[in-house]
Structures are given as C-alpha cells and as structure tokens.
Design an enzyme around this catalytic site. Sequence first.
Site, PDB file in Angstrom:
ATOM      1  CE  LYS C  67      14.187  71.437  65.707  1.00 25.80           C
ATOM      2  NZ  LYS C  67      14.357  72.749  66.374  1.00 25.80           N
ATOM      3  CB  SER C 142      14.276  71.598  70.132  1.00 22.73           C
ATOM      4  OG  SER C 142      14.137  72.663  69.217  1.00 22.73           O
ATOM      5  CB  SER C 166      15.840  75.408  69.354  1.00 21.44           C
ATOM      6  OG  SER C 166      15.113  75.181  70.535  1.00 21.44           O
TER       7      SER C 166
END
Lengths: 101, 459, 458
Positions: C67, C142, C166
């Site tokens: 990420k 996210s 997330s």
Amino acid sequence: MSAVISKKLVDEIAHLANIPLSDKELSSITAAFDETLQVIDNLSEIDTTGIEPAHHTTGLENIMREDVVDNERMFSQEEALSQAKKTNVGYFVVPRILHND
Amino acid sequence: MLTKRQPPGILGGQMTNPTYELVCGMEVHAELKTASKMFCGCKNDPFGAEKPNSHTCPVCLALPGALPVANKKAIEWTIMLGLALGCKINLFSKFDRKHYFYPDLPKGYQISQYDLPFCYDGKLETSFGTVRIHRIHLEEDTGKLLHKKINGEDVSLIDFNRGGVPLIEIVTEADIHSPEQAKEYGKKLREILRFLEISDCDMDQGGMRLEANVSVRPVGTTEMPSYKTELKNINSFKFMEQAINFEMKRQEKLLAAGETVVQETLGWNVSTQQTFSQRSKEEAEDYRYFPDPDLPPIRFTQAQIDVIKKSLPELPTQIVERWENEYQIEPRFGTKLFNTASEANIFESLFSSAKNKKVALDKLASALVNKQVSLPAVESDVEKIINEFAKLNSVEDVDTGELKATIQTILSENPDVKEKYAKGEKQVIGFLMGQVMRVSGKKLDPAAVRATILLSLEK
Amino acid sequence: MTDLNKLTLKKAQKLVAEKEVTAAEIQQACIDQIKEVNGKLNIFLSHLDVPVTASEGSLHSLPIAVKDNVCTLDFPTTASSKVLEGYRPPYEASIVRKVKEAGGVILGKTNLDAWAHGSSTETSDFGLTLNPRNPDFLPGGSSGGSAASVASDTCIIAIGTETAGSIRQPSAWCGVVGLKPTYGRVSRYGIAAMASSTDSPGPIAKTVEDAATLLDFMAGHDPLDATSNPAEHPVFSNSLNKKISGMKVGVLYQDLKGLEEVRPYIDAASKVLEDLGAEVEYSQALDPHYAISVYTIVQRAEVSSNLARYTGIRYGNDRSHFGDEAKRRIMLGTHALRKGYADKYYLSAQKVRAKFALDFEKLFKKYDVLISASSPTLAEKIGASEGSSMFGELADMLQEPSSICGLPGINVPCFRDPETNLFLGLNIVAPAWREDLVIQFGDAYEKATTWNSWRTND
C-alpha cells in the site's frame, strides 16, 4: 435541520488548522461539518461516570531507549535536504515570517 | 508650632506617591547534554555540528511515518533535578502533543508535558527569600531559524540540528520581587544544573534561556495582578535584570496614570535599552494538548525514585557548609573551588588526605584559589598537590659555611654597615638579609640567616 | 507453467524451493498481468517493469504489493495524495525492511483513499481503483488497491493497513482474505500515520494460510516503534489446520437495522462453524453506532495532528494540495481538540472507547471469538462515496468497535453473488494478542467452504 455550526467558526478552525480554504470550500465544509456533528452527538447517551479515558490500548508502559547515538539512521546533509523544493547552502528555505521573531 | 514634615504617602489621606513591588515568575529552559536527542538517536550537539542539517533523521525531520522513542537518561536527569530542588515526583507521567504551526517545529506539534509533569512543588532559596518551583517538565527543542535576504527576498533558513534536543523547563511561582532576586535565582539554578552535570547552560549558545513574567502591584497588597507581560529571548542575566527594571518602571507609570498594561510578549532591545512588543497575548494560543499516542506512559515506583534520590550528590551549599565545619575552610574559598559534582569530589579527596597529613587546610584552600598551587584535575593529582603546597612553605637547608662566606662578601662590599649597626641602626639587618637572599638565589630559612648575620656583625 | 501469477504464496514458495519454477518467472507473470489490467483498474501507482532478485530467504524473491502509505526506498510513496506526489522517502518502513530481509520483493505500490481516509479508494488523488470482481463497483478501502491486487492476481500477496476496517472491508468487497493484527503486533515505523492509536499494518492474501505466513515475517518488536509489543510473537502458521470443535463463538450485530442484505449469509456462516463443532450463540454488544462517534472523533483528532507536518517545507507540496476529504477530517479533528470542545468531544470519545474495551472483555469471558459481517453491504457502485461526508466511517461501523480497542480480526469470503460476482466477508475477532484464534477459525471456515477463489488451485 438547523445548523449546528457557523461559517465563522469553521473559518476560525481553518486558520487554527493551517488549511487554506476558498469561499466555496468554506461553504461546503461547513455543511459537511454539520452533518458529521449530528452523527457524533450521540456520545452523551452513554454513561461514563468513573471511566478513565483509554488513550492507549496496548497497556504498555516505560518504553524508552538508551542514550546512544544512532549513526545508521542519521542522514547526511544531502539526504536530509534531498526532498525539499527550496534549499540554500545546507538550509531549508521559507518565506520570512514577520510577526514572530 | 512647627509640624514635622511627613514623608510622602504615609499615614492617612491620599497616597500621593504609591510604591509598587515586582511580582515576577520565571521560566527557564535548559538543554540537557545527553549524547543523543530526546526522541531519536541523532547526535545531541547542535552548536558543534559541522554543517546545518547534518544531525537529523526521519524522526527529528518529521518525515512521513517517523515515530518517537523517549530518551531514558533525559527522563532520569529530569527527576534528579526535581529531587535536587525538593520537588514532588509524579509517579505516573506522560508526554503530550502541543500544537502550533511554525517552520522550526517540523511535526506541527512539540512533544512536551501538559498536566502531569515529571516534577512539581519544589523550591530554591535565594538571599531575598524562597522561590517556589511550580513544575519541571521535559520536552524537545525546536530547530533554528536564520533570517536573511536572498535575491532581494526576505527568507528564513532552517537548521534542524537543534530540533529534538532534550529541553528541561523549570517554572516558578510569582515569588520573585526584585530584579536582583531574579538574577540570583537564575544564577543559582544554573549552578545546580552545571553541578549535576546535566546541562552546560551556555547562554551564548542558547543552552539556557530565560523568560520572566512581569507585573507590579502596590506595596502591601497581596492579590495577584490581573495581567502580566512576558519577557522573552533574553540571553544574559545582566540584560534580564535591566529588562525587568525597565519593565517595572514602565508598568508603574502606566498604572499610576490609571491606564491598563497590555498583556503581551516583549523582547529587550540592548541598544535602545527598552522593552519592545513581539506579539500580542490578548488571545492565548490554543495548543490543543492531548496525550501522545506514540509514547506509552511512564510509571515509576517509589523505590526507583528513592534510588535516584540516593544517587544525588551533595549540593554546593551543603558542601561549602560542611567544608567549613570539617576542614575549617572559609566559604569564600569553598564556593570558588568547583563547578560540578565531579570537581567537588576531587577536592574532597584532596582535603581529607591533607587533613590526615595535618596540613593547614585553610591555607591550602587559599593557595588553591590564588593559584599558588595547581588545581587537581583528577584524583591522582592529590598527592602531587599536597607536595607542591608543602614546598611552598618549606625552606632550603642552609649551608652555614657558604652563608658565612656570603655575609663576609656583602660586608666587605658595604663597609659602613658594621658601623651603623654599632651605632644601633638595627634596620641594616633587614638590608643584609635582603642582600643575602638575593645573592644566594635560594629560599633560605630567614631565622637561620638572621642568626648568622648577627653573629657576623657581633664579631 | 501458465498463470504463475495465480499461485498462492504457499504454492509459489514450494515450487520455487523445489526449483520447478523461478521467482523471476512468477514476478514476470505478475508484471504481465499488471500491464494487462492496470490501465483499467488503476491498482498500482508504481510498479516493477522487469523482475528483480532479492536476498536469500524463505520469501524466495516472491512479489509483494505494498500500500502506498508505506515508505519504500525503491518506489515513490505518496499516500495517494497530491501533497506527496513524487516523494521519494530517504528511508524505508520497518515492515518493508523485514520482508526484504526474508527475501521478499516489493512489486509495486498500490492505490488507497488519500491518507487512508476512506472505505472506497474513490478519494485517492490519483483516480479510483475498480473492483476486479466487477469493475462497475468499488473495491472498498482504504487498502482498496492492495485488496484489488490480490483479487486480480497482479501479485502473490499484499500488505495493507487498517485504522478501522481498512484491511478487512476492502478484503470483503474484493473477496480476499484480510488479516488485521492486534494493534502493536506489527511495527508502524515508516507508515504515514493516520490514527496513531489504531493504525495496524497487516497482510491481504489469497488464503488464510498465506496471510498467517506473511504475518510471521511482518510481526515482532521494533525498537523504533514505542507502541510495538516487546514480547515475542507465536508462530502464526502453527494455528492452521486446527479443529474448532468445542470452542465458543458469539455472533454480533445481527439485529441491527440496515444489515438486512447480509444477515442470511452470516447466519449461514454461523451454521458452518456449528457443523464444525463450535458452539455458536447470538449475542449482544454495545451498539456500534457509538463506535462510529468514538472512532470519528479520535481518528480525526489524531489525523489533524499527524498531518500537521505536511507543509511542503522539508518535502512534498504545501497544504493547498490536500484533497477535500483530508481537509474535512483535519478540520473536524482540530475542532474536537479545541479549548472548550475537547472535553465534550475528544475526552468523551476516549471514555466511551474504554467502555467498548470493557464490553469486549465481558464478551470474551464467554466466547473464544466473535463473528459478524465485515460490512453492512456487498461492494457498492462507483460514486457511492461522493456527497457523503462520513461514507468511510459509516461503512466501517461493524469494524470500528474492534479497531478502536486494538483487537485482531480477519476477513474471510463467505458468499459470492453469482449475478454480480460480488462478495461478502465474514469478520472474526479475538481478544488482544490472539491472532492465533482468528487464524484458526478463519482457516477452518475457509477449508470447510468453497468461497475462496484459490482453494481449488491446491
């Protein structure tokens, strides 16, 4: 639903938070603020007498480091400045702030 | 009938000339001389760095993802200072984030302490009275700004070598009532910080910074004034004294004229010898303190505090007092001999060893202060210095034959001496002694020389 | 061998160790797949163009998607924000260092909601990511990019971060496994902070076994993170293939309004666990609507503080480059900490947070694990997050209670809609430091069902 928060207050907050806002943004954020405040207003419904706030969840305490210089993590001057857009003879550069000497 | 003239402002009727007293509290910041910074392992040596921004890392540069870890030694030294100043220690303590935006504060917040400082409720004695210590807490220093003009533009240059250095903050109650007392307080505090060897307190280098909150109130009243001005960025005791003096008079004038004093931050202009406004304090800043989630809290046991307390060295005033009692060393000498605990320890060894050898300690102390013997740098110097002192007072052995010959030579060069002596002019003895000492070039025992001279003269 | 990018981590490790396949071939297969789909799905913000070799280690140079809020030396790190566009960190996150030391290769950086503020990946400053299962829909967030990467086989395994939901929610929407460790189990050093008191990096994977395997490499004490647990962690892979008979399961939130869409599937999942021998019971917990308030306030307060360092002076761009969502969150967070408001908002929130911790303590006296839906809905259509100032926090309602208390949780797929190809996920939560339990239950459930897309590959 009546407004919980005023544009003036939101503007004050923007200054405190150092967030530049256009007039249009100020209006839309004020509306969003309202919406959020309505949702989070329910906290008062829970009785928290005698409850200590939970700032940490791990329960850890006394986590400290020995007073030793860490040469591996220290940057050279070049590395430290490498990502800045404005530098000058080894310094970071900002426009002069006049009121706070 | 003559009426005695009353001194102004006394006894009934209007106070025509009210006198005000200073109500002052001080905030002192001192950089701790740990090897590394407060929340990262960067070298703690801002003044000695080769170039700007050369002692930085992700943490003190506040890069994305960096995290702080607290320096244990800095915390221990803070407790030590608190105990030395008679403070209570918060067994449970934490660090809080203090938010404001300024280019020398890279995270946009300073890691400091808000409601649970490590130490509180202590005191420091001055000759003017006790100054209560409100609190002592630990925080991190900011970077340094340099103002310049580059290509016609006004800019500030930022160096983060100092950013993250451990900073101890000592706050007093408003117990200071004269500029002289403020100066004495500052000096005594510096003495203790240096003595404990936790800070060099170099004011020129910003290693110690003074701030004073100044108000005045009519003499005889006890209410805290409703306002105060903050004197900041003053880097010498002399300037602090001058600034407080000036500020007192300025405030008295305003109050006497029925005006109010604006609450603001002031600096001291050395050239104009006046305070000047730096920032209005009408609205106090909202720092939005909250406990730092990146730093677990600190919890001491009373036993741990007791260990630190036991490790506290005897403080300067106690040492000087004890040396007077134990070694008969006058305080005016005692106070001049050491700055740090390590130095005091070495002198302790010197005096106790000298006492055993039955050396005249008060004379030794005087000799040290007057630099007639060298100062001991390490424990092993003790014997050497005792010998030096002994030599100072000792005399060379007299070779009687050589001495007689020297006297004869002088007498033959000064034929009128014997005549004068016979006439009763005793001062020729002094003359002869001086000559003998000069000619021989040695330090001779005056009594022996005198005796030999007299013998020669009587002949 | 074809479709090398579709291998699980476990299978890939075995094949490379047995020299049946090289890591370079596997990396190449992933790179080819990225080239195939990334233009449309916008999963990766940066990635390798050719295979690279790594140091020796049992991760065998296998490609891992990371990420983009995690600092890497080999790629820019932007947190999907224009404030950090082009930013090259001069240091790397501890978890990246660990994974590289174990022989892993960073394949590329995946898209996220800017600053991890959201549950859709629609609020990325660099365009949204599409759900590989059905590109008309959102991947969740996210960590939408990381979840989508796994779902699209553009990597072997991925790393995401969870502040509240997330990891687990995008994993649910993409039909993959997402493991959120206990807060403090995995180092946060080098991860752009969102809410410092709940941020937890963790694996997003094709199987529970893969997730446990990567967690073994990621977890452990980091002296550079004062909130990381100094205690040694157990070997998480040892919790696989263990029976759950006789163990107790509490089912939460089934009676909440708004969960009608997902309720039957959680009921079905409960039945599976029962058939495996567990004792399953419906239970009551503190209403998660209060957790939304706690989370919104605490997270936004910490966000307002953590984003104060982004001024463009030392790196990146100035604060006018923040997107709308970031600006809103920073400001609400600032307000919650102001004099005169901090008691009402911040302090109250921290107290109610303590109440949630007590509530879980009580529940875990009765149950070994707690289950619920990972999300009140299946993946939502593109555009769903627009116009709502609290989309993220509302969508993550079911995850927020466990997240604010730092508890470990796992998402495992528990339903696939054959018409839309969209998934639903089962959320399994355990007491603090008991990742072993979520792995044990997640693994048992996964092996007893057919919802996992890669199970048949074994």
